[in-house]
Design a protein around this motif. Structure first.
Motif, mmCIF file in Angstrom:
data_model
loop_
_atom_site.group_PDB
_atom_site.id
_atom_site.type_symbol
_atom_site.label_atom_id
_atom_site.label_comp_id
_atom_site.label_asym_id
_atom_site.label_seq_id
_atom_site.Cartn_x
_atom_site.Cartn_y
_atom_site.Cartn_z
ATOM 1 N N THR A 281 12.270 7.374 0.432
ATOM 2 C CA THR A 281 12.309 6.403 1.524
ATOM 3 C C THR A 281 11.528 5.141 1.161
ATOM 4 O O THR A 281 11.923 4.035 1.510
ATOM 5 N N GLU A 282 10.414 5.331 0.460
ATOM 6 C CA GLU A 282 9.637 4.165 0.045
ATOM 7 C C GLU A 282 10.453 3.282 -0.885
ATOM 8 O O GLU A 282 10.468 2.055 -0.733
ATOM 9 N N TRP A 283 11.127 3.886 -1.812
ATOM 10 C CA TRP A 283 11.962 3.107 -2.733
ATOM 11 C C TRP A 283 13.042 2.355 -1.969
ATOM 12 O O TRP A 283 13.288 1.174 -2.216
ATOM 13 N N ARG A 284 13.627 3.002 -0.999
ATOM 14 C CA ARG A 284 14.691 2.335 -0.253
ATOM 15 C C ARG A 284 14.159 1.160 0.553
ATOM 16 O O ARG A 284 14.766 0.090 0.599
ATOM 17 N N VAL A 285 13.027 1.354 1.187
ATOM 18 C CA VAL A 285 12.423 0.269 1.963
ATOM 19 C C VAL A 285 12.047 -0.878 1.047
ATOM 20 O O VAL A 285 12.358 -2.045 1.322
ATOM 21 N N LEU A 286 11.417 -0.539 -0.056
ATOM 22 C CA LEU A 286 11.046 -1.564 -1.043
ATOM 23 C C LEU A 286 12.274 -2.330 -1.498
ATOM 24 O O LEU A 286 12.270 -3.561 -1.594
ATOM 25 N N PHE A 287 13.342 -1.581 -1.759
ATOM 26 C CA PHE A 287 14.566 -2.235 -2.215
ATOM 27 C C PHE A 287 15.072 -3.245 -1.192
ATOM 28 O O PHE A 287 15.400 -4.378 -1.525
ATOM 29 N N HIS A 288 15.118 -2.837 0.052
ATOM 30 C CA HIS A 288 15.632 -3.732 1.087
ATOM 31 C C HIS A 288 14.801 -4.999 1.202
ATOM 32 O O HIS A 288 15.341 -6.099 1.319
ATOM 33 N N LEU A 289 13.493 -4.843 1.143
ATOM 34 C CA LEU A 289 12.632 -6.016 1.245
ATOM 35 C C LEU A 289 12.771 -6.911 0.015
ATOM 36 O O LEU A 289 12.785 -8.136 0.119
ATOM 37 N N GLY A 290 12.900 -6.285 -1.140
ATOM 38 C CA GLY A 290 13.020 -7.058 -2.365
ATOM 39 C C GLY A 290 14.363 -7.764 -2.458
ATOM 40 O O GLY A 290 14.461 -8.905 -2.894
ATOM 41 N N ARG A 291 15.369 -7.081 -1.988
ATOM 42 C CA ARG A 291 16.717 -7.615 -2.144
ATOM 43 C C ARG A 291 17.092 -8.605 -1.051
ATOM 44 O O ARG A 291 17.804 -9.567 -1.305
ATOM 45 N N TYR A 292 16.618 -8.358 0.166
ATOM 46 C CA TYR A 292 17.060 -9.183 1.295
ATOM 47 C C TYR A 292 15.955 -10.019 1.928
ATOM 48 O O TYR A 292 16.171 -10.656 2.950
ATOM 49 N N GLY A 293 14.764 -9.961 1.362
ATOM 50 C CA GLY A 293 13.673 -10.762 1.905
ATOM 51 C C GLY A 293 12.994 -10.092 3.083
ATOM 52 O O GLY A 293 13.324 -8.969 3.441
ATOM 53 N N PRO A 294 12.011 -10.779 3.697
ATOM 54 C CA PRO A 294 11.214 -10.221 4.788
ATOM 55 C C PRO A 294 12.080 -9.704 5.937
ATOM 56 O O PRO A 294 13.050 -10.358 6.327
ATOM 57 N N LEU A 295 11.713 -8.544 6.435
ATOM 58 C CA LEU A 295 12.450 -7.910 7.526
ATOM 59 C C LEU A 295 11.465 -7.204 8.434
ATOM 60 O O LEU A 295 10.343 -6.907 8.022
ATOM 61 N N THR A 296 11.875 -6.883 9.638
ATOM 62 C CA THR A 296 11.059 -6.018 10.486
ATOM 63 C C THR A 296 11.465 -4.573 10.220
ATOM 64 O O THR A 296 12.524 -4.309 9.646
ATOM 65 N N ALA A 297 10.624 -3.651 10.653
ATOM 66 C CA ALA A 297 10.921 -2.233 10.465
ATOM 67 C C ALA A 297 12.256 -1.892 11.123
ATOM 68 O O ALA A 297 13.069 -1.141 10.583
ATOM 69 N N LYS A 298 12.470 -2.443 12.288
ATOM 70 C CA LYS A 298 13.706 -2.196 13.018
ATOM 71 C C LYS A 298 14.927 -2.580 12.194
ATOM 72 O O LYS A 298 15.896 -1.826 12.095
ATOM 73 N N GLU A 299 14.854 -3.753 11.605
ATOM 74 C CA GLU A 299 15.981 -4.221 10.796
ATOM 75 C C GLU A 299 16.221 -3.306 9.602
ATOM 76 O O GLU A 299 17.370 -3.027 9.245
ATOM 77 N N ILE A 300 15.134 -2.827 9.026
ATOM 78 C CA ILE A 300 15.298 -1.907 7.899
ATOM 79 C C ILE A 300 15.971 -0.624 8.366
ATOM 80 O O ILE A 300 16.866 -0.102 7.711
ATOM 81 N N CYS A 301 15.562 -0.138 9.519
ATOM 82 C CA CYS A 301 16.183 1.070 10.084
ATOM 83 C C CYS A 301 17.687 0.896 10.184
ATOM 84 O O CYS A 301 18.456 1.764 9.763
ATOM 85 N N GLU A 302 18.095 -0.231 10.736
ATOM 86 C CA GLU A 302 19.519 -0.451 10.949
ATOM 87 C C GLU A 302 20.286 -0.613 9.644
ATOM 88 O O GLU A 302 21.313 0.026 9.432
ATOM 89 N N ARG A 303 19.770 -1.485 8.792
ATOM 90 C CA ARG A 303 20.445 -1.735 7.524
ATOM 91 C C ARG A 303 20.515 -0.484 6.665
ATOM 92 O O ARG A 303 21.550 -0.174 6.086
ATOM 93 N N ALA A 304 19.387 0.220 6.564
ATOM 94 C CA ALA A 304 19.302 1.325 5.613
ATOM 95 C C ALA A 304 19.687 2.655 6.240
ATOM 96 O O ALA A 304 19.800 3.653 5.555
#
Lengths: 141, 141
Positions: free
Chosen positions: B38-61
């Motif tokens: 899960t950490e890798w996935r969260v890191l990936f989303h932030l690295g790939r798509y820029g700053p996000l809120t936790a909520k946005e990560i939940c939805e996207r990922a």
DNA sequence: GGGAATTAGTTACGGAAGCAACCAGAAAAA
DNA sequence: TTTTTCTGGTTGCTTCCGTAACTAATTCCC
């Protein structure tokens, strides 16, 4: 270097597809029989291939022995299988389904076949064949 | 009714393939950075798509909020990301990678691309395309 | 025969996941 | 305003998984 997306990463896609596809069937055996995934797999092997030892199930199903051990206990508690110690080597236990266990197996077996058919109905025969070929290769079966 | 085998059951195959394919890459980020999936996935989303809120990560990922919450804490402990409370809605936190986090992302990103390429090298372009198309459909993306 | 090494299976323990309850802040309704 | 409802995020509890240690039975090897 920004052309590669998470949805292009095969392991990620595989995990997502595996989770999604498992969810429906999992709900079925969980709600109906209170079973876990490992229990269902063990039950399947015994129902499909006849009596086996825990060791054999480990090898065939590629499940770790501690998981199998716990699944066997759980299935025993549910009266779905019986253990019988082998006379020639008392470390080994032959596991066989009870009548109740067989009944559950038959139901789940039928449901699994139905579920798979339904799921694959979105694809052509060729896609289906390629999908399975690729998955089998990746799983290194 | 014995023509249907476990290895014909798509969810089973998918799970097996997912586990096998994840193993190699998982070892990489675990050994190297002590990270969880899960950490890798969260890191990936932030690295790939820029700053996000936790909520946005939940939805996207498509990850449950408790998992994201714990992953964010873990990444914060590792100094890979920073939280910043939003002024206009103080419930929201913008998450952004630190320089260290970006460095780790770049390494893992490159490694993921390499890993995927390597894994797919066994297949033709057509097989690759069909595989991804089927998986995407099954995952209902 | 009598240890040493193997093997089948279980147990103990720590970490990770899911669910539900929870807290604070914001929006909606009264 | 104030009270109710909703939302973003965290925490607690319980279950589950994986690793390693363990037990009992068997085989290997001297």
């Amino acid at each position: 270097m920004t052309d590669f997306d998470l949805k292009d990463f095969t392991p990620y896609l595989l995990n997502l597809a595996a989770e999604t596809s498992s969810a429906g069937f999992q709900a079925y055996y969980k709600d109906r029989y209170g079973m876990l995934r490992t229990e269902w797999r063990v039950l399947f092997h015994l129902g499909r291939y006849g009596p086996l030892t825990a060791k054999e199930i480990c090898e065939r199903a590629r499940i770790h022995k501690t998981k199998v051990s716990r699944a066997v206990s759980a299935l025993e508690d549910k009266r779905y299988l019986l253990r019988r110690e082998q006379a020639e080597d008392r470390r080994l236990e032959t596991l066989r389904l009870t009548e109740a266990g067989k009944k559950v197996f038959k139901d789940l077996y039928k449901e699994a076949a139905r579920f798979d058919l339904e799921m694959m109905s979105d694809f052509t025969a060729e896609e289906h064949a390629i999908l399975h070929k690729c998955l089998t290769k990746i799983a290194a079966l």
